[in-house]
Design a protein around this motif. Structure first.
Motif, PDB file in Angstrom:
ATOM      1  N   GLU A   1       4.323  12.386  -2.138  1.00 14.13           N
ATOM      2  CA  GLU A   1       5.416  12.753  -2.949  1.00 14.13           C
ATOM      3  C   GLU A   1       6.601  12.649  -1.965  1.00 14.13           C
ATOM      4  OE1 GLU A   1       6.761  16.158  -6.147  1.00 14.13           O
ATOM      5  OE2 GLU A   1       4.815  16.077  -5.376  1.00 14.13           O
ATOM      6  N   LEU A   2       7.781  12.373  -2.374  1.00 12.56           N
ATOM      7  CA  LEU A   2       8.884  11.996  -1.689  1.00 12.56           C
ATOM      8  C   LEU A   2       9.932  13.293  -1.847  1.00 12.56           C
ATOM      9  CD1 LEU A   2       9.470   8.389  -1.214  1.00 12.56           C
ATOM     10  CD2 LEU A   2       7.899   9.824   0.382  1.00 12.56           C
ATOM     11  N   TYR A   3      10.461  13.844  -0.908  1.00 16.05           N
ATOM     12  CA  TYR A   3      11.667  14.720  -1.045  1.00 16.05           C
ATOM     13  C   TYR A   3      12.749  14.421  -0.384  1.00 16.05           C
ATOM     14  CZ  TYR A   3       7.891  17.885  -3.071  1.00 16.05           C
ATOM     15  OH  TYR A   3       6.737  18.491  -3.733  1.00 16.05           O
ATOM     16  N   PRO A   4      13.977  14.494  -1.057  1.00 12.78           N
ATOM     17  CA  PRO A   4      14.404  14.674  -2.343  1.00 12.78           C
ATOM     18  C   PRO A   4      13.889  13.598  -3.317  1.00 12.78           C
ATOM     19  CG  PRO A   4      16.381  14.051  -1.163  1.00 12.78           C
ATOM     20  CD  PRO A   4      15.277  14.331  -0.164  1.00 12.78           C
ATOM     21  N   GLN A   5      13.738  13.836  -4.418  1.00 15.29           N
ATOM     22  CA  GLN A   5      13.032  12.844  -5.500  1.00 15.29           C
ATOM     23  C   GLN A   5      14.138  11.436  -5.365  1.00 15.29           C
ATOM     24  OE1 GLN A   5      10.444  12.786  -7.264  1.00 15.29           O
ATOM     25  NE2 GLN A   5       9.954  14.653  -6.359  1.00 15.29           N
TER      26      GLN A   5
ATOM     27  N   ARG B   1       0.968  -1.306  -0.081  1.00  8.94           N
ATOM     28  CA  ARG B   1       0.092  -0.050  -0.140  1.00  8.94           C
ATOM     29  C   ARG B   1       0.897   1.327  -0.233  1.00  8.94           C
ATOM     30  NH1 ARG B   1      -3.883   2.139   5.090  1.00  8.94           N
ATOM     31  NH2 ARG B   1      -4.633   3.897   4.205  1.00  8.94           N
ATOM     32  N   SER B   2       2.010   1.267   0.889  1.00  9.34           N
ATOM     33  CA  SER B   2       2.821   2.211   0.897  1.00  9.34           C
ATOM     34  C   SER B   2       3.623   2.684  -0.479  1.00  9.34           C
ATOM     35  CB  SER B   2       3.894   2.330   1.978  1.00  9.34           C
ATOM     36  OG  SER B   2       3.331   2.059   3.357  1.00  9.34           O
ATOM     37  N   LEU B   3       3.930   1.536  -0.971  1.00 13.13           N
ATOM     38  CA  LEU B   3       4.654   1.624  -2.353  1.00 13.13           C
ATOM     39  C   LEU B   3       3.505   2.159  -3.408  1.00 13.13           C
ATOM     40  CD1 LEU B   3       6.309  -1.866  -2.692  1.00 13.13           C
ATOM     41  CD2 LEU B   3       7.531   0.524  -2.554  1.00 13.13           C
ATOM     42  N   ASP B   4       2.565   1.710  -3.438  1.00 20.39           N
ATOM     43  CA  ASP B   4       1.259   2.331  -4.440  1.00 20.39           C
ATOM     44  C   ASP B   4       1.095   3.741  -4.320  1.00 20.39           C
ATOM     45  OD1 ASP B   4       1.188  -0.382  -5.561  1.00 20.39           O
ATOM     46  OD2 ASP B   4      -0.647  -0.891  -4.290  1.00 20.39           O
ATOM     47  N   LEU B   5       0.854   4.109  -2.979  1.00 15.70           N
ATOM     48  CA  LEU B   5       0.716   5.610  -2.775  1.00 15.70           C
ATOM     49  C   LEU B   5       1.818   6.501  -3.185  1.00 15.70           C
ATOM     50  CD1 LEU B   5      -0.521   5.339   0.906  1.00 15.70           C
ATOM     51  CD2 LEU B   5      -1.788   5.991  -0.959  1.00 15.70           C
ATOM     52  N   VAL B   6       3.095   5.881  -3.475  1.00 15.16           N
ATOM     53  CA  VAL B   6       4.078   6.927  -3.863  1.00 15.16           C
ATOM     54  C   VAL B   6       4.036   6.746  -5.606  1.00 15.16           C
ATOM     55  CG1 VAL B   6       6.519   7.205  -3.820  1.00 15.16           C
ATOM     56  CG2 VAL B   6       5.357   6.995  -1.666  1.00 15.16           C
ATOM     57  N   ASN B   7       4.104   5.644  -5.742  1.00 19.05           N
ATOM     58  CA  ASN B   7       4.128   5.209  -7.294  1.00 19.05           C
ATOM     59  C   ASN B   7       2.818   5.820  -8.214  1.00 19.05           C
ATOM     60  OD1 ASN B   7       6.436   3.916  -7.030  1.00 19.05           O
ATOM     61  ND2 ASN B   7       5.524   2.129  -6.595  1.00 19.05           N
ATOM     62  N   ASN B   8       1.858   6.292  -7.225  1.00 21.40           N
ATOM     63  CA  ASN B   8       0.739   6.826  -8.163  1.00 21.40           C
ATOM     64  C   ASN B   8       0.608   8.379  -7.925  1.00 21.40           C
ATOM     65  OD1 ASN B   8      -0.673   7.041  -5.796  1.00 21.40           O
ATOM     66  ND2 ASN B   8      -1.799   5.101  -6.113  1.00 21.40           N
TER      67      ASN B   8
ATOM     68  N   SER C   1      15.057   9.944  -3.182  1.00 19.91           N
ATOM     69  CA  SER C   1      14.358   8.933  -1.853  1.00 19.91           C
ATOM     70  C   SER C   1      13.763   7.882  -2.454  1.00 19.91           C
ATOM     71  CB  SER C   1      13.930   9.979  -0.802  1.00 19.91           C
ATOM     72  OG  SER C   1      14.730  10.878  -0.330  1.00 19.91           O
ATOM     73  N   LYS C   2      13.056   8.090  -3.371  1.00 22.02           N
ATOM     74  CA  LYS C   2      12.000   7.027  -4.058  1.00 22.02           C
ATOM     75  C   LYS C   2      12.806   5.871  -4.058  1.00 22.02           C
ATOM     76  CE  LYS C   2       8.404   6.558  -7.478  1.00 22.02           C
ATOM     77  NZ  LYS C   2       7.694   7.078  -8.692  1.00 22.02           N
ATOM     78  N   ALA C   3      14.107   5.796  -4.831  1.00 21.93           N
ATOM     79  CA  ALA C   3      14.597   4.482  -4.837  1.00 21.93           C
ATOM     80  C   ALA C   3      14.787   3.761  -3.618  1.00 21.93           C
ATOM     81  CB  ALA C   3      16.077   4.596  -5.538  1.00 21.93           C
ATOM     82  N   GLU C   4      15.334   4.462  -2.510  1.00 19.91           N
ATOM     83  CA  GLU C   4      15.645   3.895  -1.319  1.00 19.91           C
ATOM     84  C   GLU C   4      14.138   3.343  -0.488  1.00 19.91           C
ATOM     85  OE1 GLU C   4      18.242   2.929   1.818  1.00 19.91           O
ATOM     86  OE2 GLU C   4      18.334   3.477  -0.350  1.00 19.91           O
ATOM     87  N   TRP C   5      13.057   4.196  -0.956  1.00 18.56           N
ATOM     88  CA  TRP C   5      11.762   3.812  -0.641  1.00 18.56           C
ATOM     89  C   TRP C   5      11.265   2.504  -0.895  1.00 18.56           C
ATOM     90  CZ3 TRP C   5       7.936   5.835   2.678  1.00 18.56           C
ATOM     91  CH2 TRP C   5       6.729   5.745   2.697  1.00 18.56           C
TER      92      TRP C   5
END
Length: 493
Positions: free
Chosen positions: A451-455, A440-447, A457-461
């Protein structure tokens, strides 16, 4: 008067002079009630001579901190319609005193809080300390042993908890004074401790809610067991040491410091049932676990061992026959002999192999302190696991089943709290189901909903949340929150 942050101007030659740079004497014609500090120990500015002498920052800052606290400077000013800003200070562990890392965090947070306060926000910065279950228990256990030569079991649970509370009160007060000395604008009327009643009530409430939602479960599976602490620990509390070549390593165990050989594979043979001249050679980094072997595994496509399908081998110590199982997930045909010993209760991969092949899952050979239990034959029962390792090798040599050692790159997993080698153990424990939460957490960021800052950080997420396992939340400690689940036994039973 001169306040913190004031700028003192003067010729460069004046400030470069060691004689002039003794310390500014600070004084003012105003009364002490206006905020001046008339104390030679703290320094004063003498308008007649402007000489620098006797400045003591400890006394000077102490008086300002006291004034801030007494004036209510750090308390939120409630006003209808006013924007609010609140922040909780990450609670330091009561295992010791603050260090430079804490000072940096406090400084950054306090700067943000003061900035918001100056902008007119209703601000609150909340202080507290963490009971630090494992760390505090370990520290106090060492203290008691050092002073009394007794374990927590020797003095009993009630007395042990009393000793811990003494420790927490002493170190909690020290931490509190350190935070005040740094000048942090914390609201001490809201001070908390993570084991106080409001926090304990919150833990129980959270547990019950997660249980009602089906997110908490109790099940038996392989966990990280620290024999020295006699408790389960999480993956984050395990340090992995890469061993690239054979070497001696000193570790801390319940039996004291021990030197073990790491970075090698130990090889020995299992004799195939009914064929004294046929053997299957297995390799292991832990020969002492041989007593927990319930099978040997081969790859179903390995032509070398096709004739051994559905056969058995004889256990060299119990003389019982154990099955040869087929498992393409566990066995790598190109690694070693292509034969793997299966110890379900003391290795995660073996545990999963046992599940696939309907083997027993609860045949444990270790006590909580890392000694061998009564499931193993004499004279091995009661030995520390690393002492047992030496005796197992000696015995295999006597039986003619020893096949030597060879270098092997490996990872030694040790407890970050105690330094003891982790022992995988099968234990009934409480877990939070994390797979669905992670998805669920992955889907919320991917859609794009979050939004994560800095960008970047998404890879680490994605890395952290893509390969989640259930989180073990129970510990076998005397200090900390208790699992709020109980077994009801009626007198008639």
């Amino acid at each position: 008067m001169l306040r913190f942050g004031s700028i003192i101007k003067g010729p460069k030659s004046f400030f470069s002079s060691k004689q002039n740079l003794k310390i500014l004497r600070l004084s003012t014609s105003s009364s002490s009630s206006s905020g001046s500090i008339n104390d030679s120990s703290s320094g004063s500015l003498n308008n007649n001579n402007h000489t620098l002498e006797g400045f003591d920052p400890k006394n000077f800052e102490k008086k300002w901190i006291k004034k801030w606290q007494e004036s209510g400077f750090c308390l939120p000013i409630e006003k209808k319609g006013k924007e609010t800003f609140s922040m909780i200070l990450p609670p330091p562990n009561v295992t010791g005193v603050l260090h430079i890392g804490h000072a940096l965090t406090v400084t950054i947070e306090d700067s943000l809080v003061r900035w918001k306060r100056m902008r007119g926000f209703e601000t609150i910065h909340i202080p507290g300390t963490d009971h630090a279950g494992i760390a505090t228990q370990a520290v106090v256990e060492r203290k008691i042993w050092r002073e009394q030569k007794k374990s927590r079991h020797d003095i009993g649970r009630e007395n042990f908890e009393t000793e811990i509370w003494k420790w927490c009160n002493d170190h909690g007060d020290t931490i509190k004074q350190q935070l005040k000395q740094m000048g942090s604008s914390l609201d001490w009327s809201k001070e908390y401790f993570t084991l106080d009643k409001p926090r304990s009530d919150a833990v129980v409430e959270a547990f019950v809610r997660l249980w009602d939602e089906g997110l908490i479960t109790r099940k038996t599976r392989i966990v990280n067991w620290c024999p020295r602490l006699a408790t389960v620990i999480s993956d984050l509390e395990v340090d992995s040491i890469d061993i690239t070549e054979p070497k001696s390593v000193t570790i801390n165990t319940t039996a004291g410091e021990k030197v073990i050989e790491a970075g090698v594979l130990y090889n020995f043979a299992y004799i195939v049932e009914g064929e004294e001249n046929q053997e299957l050679v297995v390799s292991t980094t832990r020969p002492e676990t041989i007593f927990g072997d319930l099978a040997v595994a081969i790859h179903p496509d390995d032509e070398r061992y096709k004739k051994f399908h559905s056969r058995f081998v004889i256990h060299p110590f119990t003389q019982k026959k154990i099955p040869i199982v087929l498992d393409s997930k566990l066995v790598d045909m190109s690694l070693g002999s292509g034969v793997v010993k299966v110890t379900p209760s003391h290795d995660l991969n073996d545990f999963e192999c046992a599940q696939r092949n309907s083997l027993p899952l609860d045949f444990c050979i270790f006590n909580d302190d890392g000694t061998l239990n009564n499931n193993v034959p004499q004279p091995f029962s009661g030995l520390d696991r690393f002492d047992a390792r030496k005796k197992v090798i000696e015995s295999l040599k006597e039986k003619g089943l020893w096949r030597g050692i060879k270098p092997h790159q490996t990872v030694l997993r040790v407890c970050s709290r105690s330094g003891d080698v982790i022992e995988p153990m099968v234990r009934p424990q409480w877990f939070v189901k994390c797979v669905d939460l992670g998805k669920r957490s992955l889907d919320l960021v991917n859609n794009g909903e979050i939004e994560l800052y800095p960008q970047q950080s998404k890879a680490e997420w994605n890395r952290w949340l893509s390969d989640l396992d259930d989180w073990c939340i129970s510990r076998q400690l005397w200090w900390g929150h208790r699992i709020p689940a109980y077994r009801v036994i009626f007198n008639s039973e």
